[in-house]
Design a protein around this motif. Structure first.
Motif, PDB file in Angstrom:
ATOM      1  N   PRO A 252      20.302  42.262 -33.480  1.00 37.02           N
ATOM      2  CA  PRO A 252      20.744  40.945 -33.557  1.00 37.02           C
ATOM      3  C   PRO A 252      21.827  40.551 -34.692  1.00 37.02           C
ATOM      4  N   ARG A 253      22.489  39.697 -34.156  1.00 37.93           N
ATOM      5  CA  ARG A 253      23.653  39.274 -35.325  1.00 37.93           C
ATOM      6  C   ARG A 253      23.515  37.959 -35.903  1.00 37.93           C
ATOM      7  N   LEU A 254      23.721  37.614 -37.123  1.00 36.86           N
ATOM      8  CA  LEU A 254      23.726  36.498 -37.679  1.00 36.86           C
ATOM      9  C   LEU A 254      24.179  35.321 -36.669  1.00 36.86           C
ATOM     10  N   MET A 255      23.592  34.328 -36.633  1.00 34.16           N
ATOM     11  CA  MET A 255      24.355  33.072 -35.653  1.00 34.16           C
ATOM     12  C   MET A 255      25.505  32.588 -36.458  1.00 34.16           C
ATOM     13  N   ARG A 256      26.519  32.291 -35.861  1.00 32.92           N
ATOM     14  CA  ARG A 256      27.574  31.781 -36.406  1.00 32.92           C
ATOM     15  C   ARG A 256      27.639  30.356 -36.934  1.00 32.92           C
ATOM     16  N   SER A 257      28.373  30.003 -37.813  1.00 27.51           N
ATOM     17  CA  SER A 257      28.122  28.496 -38.559  1.00 27.51           C
ATOM     18  C   SER A 257      28.858  27.553 -37.618  1.00 27.51           C
ATOM     19  N   VAL A 258      29.527  27.999 -36.624  1.00 23.59           N
ATOM     20  CA  VAL A 258      30.261  27.001 -35.614  1.00 23.59           C
ATOM     21  C   VAL A 258      29.181  27.025 -34.292  1.00 23.59           C
ATOM     22  N   LEU A 259      28.462  25.951 -33.991  1.00 21.13           N
ATOM     23  CA  LEU A 259      27.752  26.039 -33.047  1.00 21.13           C
ATOM     24  C   LEU A 259      28.272  25.085 -31.888  1.00 21.13           C
ATOM     25  N   GLN A 260      28.443  25.425 -30.686  1.00 17.23           N
ATOM     26  CA  GLN A 260      28.955  24.712 -29.411  1.00 17.23           C
ATOM     27  C   GLN A 260      27.541  24.277 -28.552  1.00 17.23           C
ATOM     28  N   VAL A 261      27.515  23.021 -28.659  1.00 18.15           N
ATOM     29  CA  VAL A 261      26.432  22.321 -27.956  1.00 18.15           C
ATOM     30  C   VAL A 261      27.020  21.070 -27.232  1.00 18.15           C
ATOM     31  N   ARG A 262      26.803  20.913 -26.078  1.00 16.40           N
ATOM     32  CA  ARG A 262      27.156  19.752 -25.354  1.00 16.40           C
ATOM     33  C   ARG A 262      26.629  18.471 -25.969  1.00 16.40           C
ATOM     34  N   SER A 263      27.411  17.319 -25.952  1.00 18.07           N
ATOM     35  CA  SER A 263      26.880  16.203 -26.435  1.00 18.07           C
ATOM     36  C   SER A 263      26.271  15.433 -25.694  1.00 18.07           C
ATOM     37  N   MET A 264      25.334  14.225 -26.092  1.00 18.50           N
ATOM     38  CA  MET A 264      24.603  13.554 -25.126  1.00 18.50           C
ATOM     39  C   MET A 264      25.503  12.450 -24.350  1.00 18.50           C
ATOM     40  N   HIS A 265      26.709  12.502 -24.436  1.00 19.44           N
ATOM     41  CA  HIS A 265      27.710  11.643 -23.632  1.00 19.44           C
ATOM     42  C   HIS A 265      27.010  11.413 -22.132  1.00 19.44           C
ATOM     43  N   GLY A 266      26.937   9.936 -21.912  1.00 17.07           N
ATOM     44  CA  GLY A 266      26.417   9.539 -20.814  1.00 17.07           C
ATOM     45  C   GLY A 266      24.953   9.791 -20.327  1.00 17.07           C
ATOM     46  N   ARG A 267      24.183  10.286 -21.277  1.00 23.59           N
ATOM     47  CA  ARG A 267      22.646  10.446 -21.046  1.00 23.59           C
ATOM     48  C   ARG A 267      21.915  10.008 -22.470  1.00 23.59           C
ATOM     49  N   ALA A 268      22.654   9.513 -23.507  1.00 23.35           N
ATOM     50  CA  ALA A 268      22.265   9.159 -24.712  1.00 23.35           C
ATOM     51  C   ALA A 268      21.512   7.817 -24.589  1.00 23.35           C
ATOM     52  N   ILE A 269      20.285   7.849 -25.389  1.00 22.73           N
ATOM     53  CA  ILE A 269      19.459   6.684 -25.520  1.00 22.73           C
ATOM     54  C   ILE A 269      19.872   5.980 -26.699  1.00 22.73           C
TER      55      ILE A 269
ATOM     56  N   PRO B 298      23.437   5.444 -29.631  1.00 21.05           N
ATOM     57  CA  PRO B 298      24.820   5.845 -29.559  1.00 21.05           C
ATOM     58  C   PRO B 298      25.131   7.022 -30.229  1.00 21.05           C
ATOM     59  N   THR B 299      24.309   7.752 -31.323  1.00 22.39           N
ATOM     60  CA  THR B 299      24.739   8.720 -32.083  1.00 22.39           C
ATOM     61  C   THR B 299      23.594   9.742 -31.796  1.00 22.39           C
ATOM     62  N   GLU B 300      23.144   9.896 -30.667  1.00 20.73           N
ATOM     63  CA  GLU B 300      21.821  10.721 -30.584  1.00 20.73           C
ATOM     64  C   GLU B 300      22.398  12.248 -30.581  1.00 20.73           C
ATOM     65  N   LYS B 301      21.582  13.074 -30.991  1.00 24.68           N
ATOM     66  CA  LYS B 301      21.800  14.417 -31.209  1.00 24.68           C
ATOM     67  C   LYS B 301      20.976  15.215 -30.056  1.00 24.68           C
ATOM     68  N   PRO B 302      21.642  16.339 -29.440  1.00 18.71           N
ATOM     69  CA  PRO B 302      21.096  16.996 -28.604  1.00 18.71           C
ATOM     70  C   PRO B 302      19.895  17.814 -28.915  1.00 18.71           C
TER      71      PRO B 302
ATOM     72  N   GLY C 249      16.097   7.250 -34.987  1.00 17.46           N
ATOM     73  CA  GLY C 249      16.810   6.799 -33.857  1.00 17.46           C
ATOM     74  C   GLY C 249      15.963   6.892 -32.721  1.00 17.46           C
ATOM     75  N   SER C 250      16.528   7.629 -31.619  1.00 15.02           N
ATOM     76  CA  SER C 250      15.658   7.640 -30.274  1.00 15.02           C
ATOM     77  C   SER C 250      14.553   8.862 -30.081  1.00 15.02           C
ATOM     78  N   GLY C 251      14.482   9.642 -31.518  1.00 17.25           N
ATOM     79  CA  GLY C 251      13.360  10.559 -31.472  1.00 17.25           C
ATOM     80  C   GLY C 251      13.565  11.736 -31.311  1.00 17.25           C
ATOM     81  N   SER C 252      14.990  12.288 -31.141  1.00 17.67           N
ATOM     82  CA  SER C 252      15.417  13.591 -31.031  1.00 17.67           C
ATOM     83  C   SER C 252      14.807  14.520 -31.995  1.00 17.67           C
TER      84      SER C 252
END
Length: 250
Positions: free
Chosen positions: A164-181, A183-187, A211-214
């Motif tokens: 296993p390799r160390l996880m990188r410090s830049v994480l690509q994760v889709r935002s909650m755009h269009g599904r958010a409860i 306005p700034t909800e984190k996935p 917020g929405s409890g994420s």
């Protein structure tokens, strides 16, 4: 003084949500959490809920010695004095699939920062070193540490060839755009590694701006307990509905 009454709770899962200003609720709870994972209002818009609660980082320090805090560089630089009681260990960049375009004369902003703060000695902080499982067996060329890095304590992470390799410090994760409860909800995908890193299994996560409890949702799904505080009742109500839907009858 009696403890505040939860707005919603699931004792079996170790989840509790409180409605009110964290500056009032948190001192009354008198809890000690393993870590804080939160996304405070940055005070960068004219929205009614986007108001910085003065003094909250100092108050949060009474409840935990480890904290992941989302924010913009403008926020962290502008509020630097309020984080004076904390030490910075690292930062990660959440790269989103879409961005915000408040200005048309600057680079399009497609990321947010999350900074990890701690108090006390680093060796006393819980951390589960994040690794990926996508490595393939290969010969690894060992390199000596550059002289300018000086003496650095031995890492908790032991590298194995092809392992296993160390996880990188830049994480690509889709935002909650269009599904958010909220306005700034984190996935959940960006919260999961932060919680696993800083909170032991069955430990307690605190989110003073729920917020929405994420955060509570992510904590539960990783086998942690969680306490959230949300000032605005419409979002507290939405979070309660969301978390109730996750609770299965025994």
């Amino acid at each position: 003084m009696s403890l505040p009454t939860p707005y919603w709770e699931d004792p079996a899962a170790g989840l509790a949500l409180y409605h009110g200003d964290m500056r009032d609720i948190l001192p009354a709870l008198k809890l000690q959490a393993d870590c804080i994972v939160t996304d405070p209002p940055y005070a960068e818009t004219s929205l009614a809920w986007d108001r910085w609660p003065d003094g909250w980082p100092t108050l949060a320090a009474s409840a935990a010695s480890s904290m992941w805090c989302f924010g913009s560089m403008r926020m962290f630089l502008g509020r630097a004095s309020e984080f004076a009681g904390w030490k910075l260990s690292q930062d990660i960049v959440w790269e989103k699939h879409n961005g915000s375009g408040f200005q048309n004369d600057r680079f399009k902003r497609v990321h947010e920062n999350a900074l990890h703060w701690y108090r006390g000695n680093w060796r006393d902080q819980y951390r589960d070193v994040p690794t990926t499982m996508d490595a393939t067996a290969r010969a690894v060329r060992r390199k000596r540490r550059p002289p300018h890095m000086g003496e650095i304590d031995t890492s908790l992470y032991l590298s194995e060839d092809g392992g296993p390799r160390l996880m990188r410090s830049v994480l690509q994760v889709r935002s909650m755009h269009g599904r958010a409860i909220h306005p700034t909800e984190k996935p959940l995908g960006i919260l999961d590694p932060l919680i696993r890193y800083a909170c032991p299994p069955s430990g307690l996560v605190l989110d003073p701006f729920a917020g929405s409890g994420s955060t509570l949702d992510a904590a539960r799904q990783t086998g942690r307990r969680a306490v959230g505080i949300e000032r605005h009742e419409p979002y507290a109500e939405a979070a309660a509905r969301r978390l109730s839907a996750l609770t299965l009858p025994v």
